[in-house]
Design a protein around this motif. Sequence first.
Motif, PDB file in Angstrom:
ATOM      1  N   ASP A   1     -95.040  24.719 -97.256  1.00 33.19           N
ATOM      2  CA  ASP A   1     -96.136  25.385 -96.562  1.00 33.19           C
ATOM      3  C   ASP A   1     -95.616  26.439 -95.596  1.00 33.19           C
ATOM      4  OD1 ASP A   1     -97.905  23.775 -97.865  1.00 33.19           O
ATOM      5  OD2 ASP A   1     -98.237  22.412 -96.178  1.00 33.19           O
TER       6      ASP A   1
ATOM      7  N   LEU B   1     -89.737  20.419 -89.838  1.00 30.35           N
ATOM      8  CA  LEU B   1     -90.474  21.476 -90.533  1.00 30.35           C
ATOM      9  C   LEU B   1     -91.073  22.497 -89.570  1.00 30.35           C
ATOM     10  CD1 LEU B   1     -92.290  19.422 -93.308  1.00 30.35           C
ATOM     11  CD2 LEU B   1     -90.103  20.627 -93.447  1.00 30.35           C
TER      12      LEU B   1
ATOM     13  N   VAL C   1    -101.564  17.354 -94.330  1.00 30.52           N
ATOM     14  CA  VAL C   1    -100.210  17.213 -93.803  1.00 30.52           C
ATOM     15  C   VAL C   1     -99.407  18.440 -94.199  1.00 30.52           C
ATOM     16  CG1 VAL C   1    -100.188  14.700 -93.755  1.00 30.52           C
ATOM     17  CG2 VAL C   1     -99.488  15.885 -95.814  1.00 30.52           C
ATOM     18  N   ILE C   2     -98.384  18.716 -93.432  1.00 28.40           N
ATOM     19  CA  ILE C   2     -97.527  19.871 -93.697  1.00 28.40           C
ATOM     20  C   ILE C   2     -96.490  19.484 -94.744  1.00 28.40           C
ATOM     21  CG2 ILE C   2     -95.853  21.468 -92.706  1.00 28.40           C
ATOM     22  CD1 ILE C   2     -97.282  21.151 -90.041  1.00 28.40           C
ATOM     23  N   GLN C   3     -96.410  20.283 -95.772  1.00 28.41           N
ATOM     24  CA  GLN C   3     -95.403  20.100 -96.813  1.00 28.41           C
ATOM     25  C   GLN C   3     -94.253  21.067 -96.551  1.00 28.41           C
ATOM     26  OE1 GLN C   3     -95.664  17.701 -99.063  1.00 28.41           O
ATOM     27  NE2 GLN C   3     -97.639  17.125 -98.216  1.00 28.41           N
ATOM     28  N   PRO C   4     -93.053  20.765 -97.043  1.00 25.94           N
ATOM     29  CA  PRO C   4     -91.925  21.677 -96.810  1.00 25.94           C
ATOM     30  C   PRO C   4     -92.142  23.087 -97.362  1.00 25.94           C
ATOM     31  CG  PRO C   4     -91.123  19.549 -97.520  1.00 25.94           C
ATOM     32  CD  PRO C   4     -92.618  19.506 -97.623  1.00 25.94           C
TER      33      PRO C   4
ATOM     34  N   GLU D   1    -103.612  11.876 -93.187  1.00 29.61           N
ATOM     35  CA  GLU D   1    -103.006  11.463 -94.450  1.00 29.61           C
ATOM     36  C   GLU D   1    -104.072  11.228 -95.518  1.00 29.61           C
ATOM     37  OE1 GLU D   1    -100.340   8.150 -94.181  1.00 29.61           O
ATOM     38  OE2 GLU D   1     -99.175   9.099 -92.603  1.00 29.61           O
TER      39      GLU D   1
ATOM     40  N   HIS E   1    -105.274  14.438 -96.855  1.00 27.43           N
ATOM     41  CA  HIS E   1    -104.156  15.255 -97.349  1.00 27.43           C
ATOM     42  C   HIS E   1    -103.971  16.509 -96.498  1.00 27.43           C
ATOM     43  CE1 HIS E   1    -103.767  12.641-100.769  1.00 27.43           C
ATOM     44  NE2 HIS E   1    -105.046  12.809-101.065  1.00 27.43           N
TER      45      HIS E   1
ATOM     46  N   THR F   1     -96.224  27.978 -92.083  1.00 27.40           N
ATOM     47  CA  THR F   1     -96.919  27.605 -90.841  1.00 27.40           C
ATOM     48  C   THR F   1     -96.929  28.727 -89.813  1.00 27.40           C
ATOM     49  OG1 THR F   1     -94.880  26.673 -89.950  1.00 27.40           O
ATOM     50  CG2 THR F   1     -96.349  25.177 -91.128  1.00 27.40           C
TER      51      THR F   1
END
Length: 182
Positions: free
Chosen positions: A140, A50, A135-138, A130, A133, A142
């Motif tokens: 997001d 990602l 964390v990088i999501q697809p 974690e 929450h 960046t």
Amino acid sequence: MSLVTVMFYLMAIIALGSALYVAASKNLVRSVFMFFVTLFALAGLYVLCLADFVAVTQVVVYVGGILVLILFAFMLSGRESLAGLQQSKNRLFAVQNLPAFLLVTLFFVVLVNIVIMAGVDNLPWLKQAEKMHNVIQPADVTINNLGVNLMTTYLLPFEAISILLLMALVGAAHLARKEEAL
């Protein structure tokens, strides 16, 4: 196994295999083209992690810039110097290479030991991220965070890399220039 896991292993095998070929090959031009494959496989690994901006930067800077400079250096260098490099009798598995192999083996054992002792699945900062929450999501974006961090927190390493790229450019230009006969 998921598709992402299969793609990761495929990209990792391509990157490792082509990098080993680059290191072991006697033909310099083939090594440069396999280096091209290695850099693209690394860009694929960045996409899977990602880090899409880093992957695009990898392709633009290294494949589009550094690799082209290396190719120009080979094309502009004399045939005699390239033939002399390819005619060398250095074998990969020779007694004179034993210290290098021992050093590489020792480094690999230490690296594997560090990874095993680190326990990357149980790092406290990962568990905290974690739980919160964070964390990088697809989906997001960046790039904004990357730009802010590059110009504030990581400005010194960013400038050091630019100096390294400048040195590579000067080195390629030095390799490409013709030597005057005495």
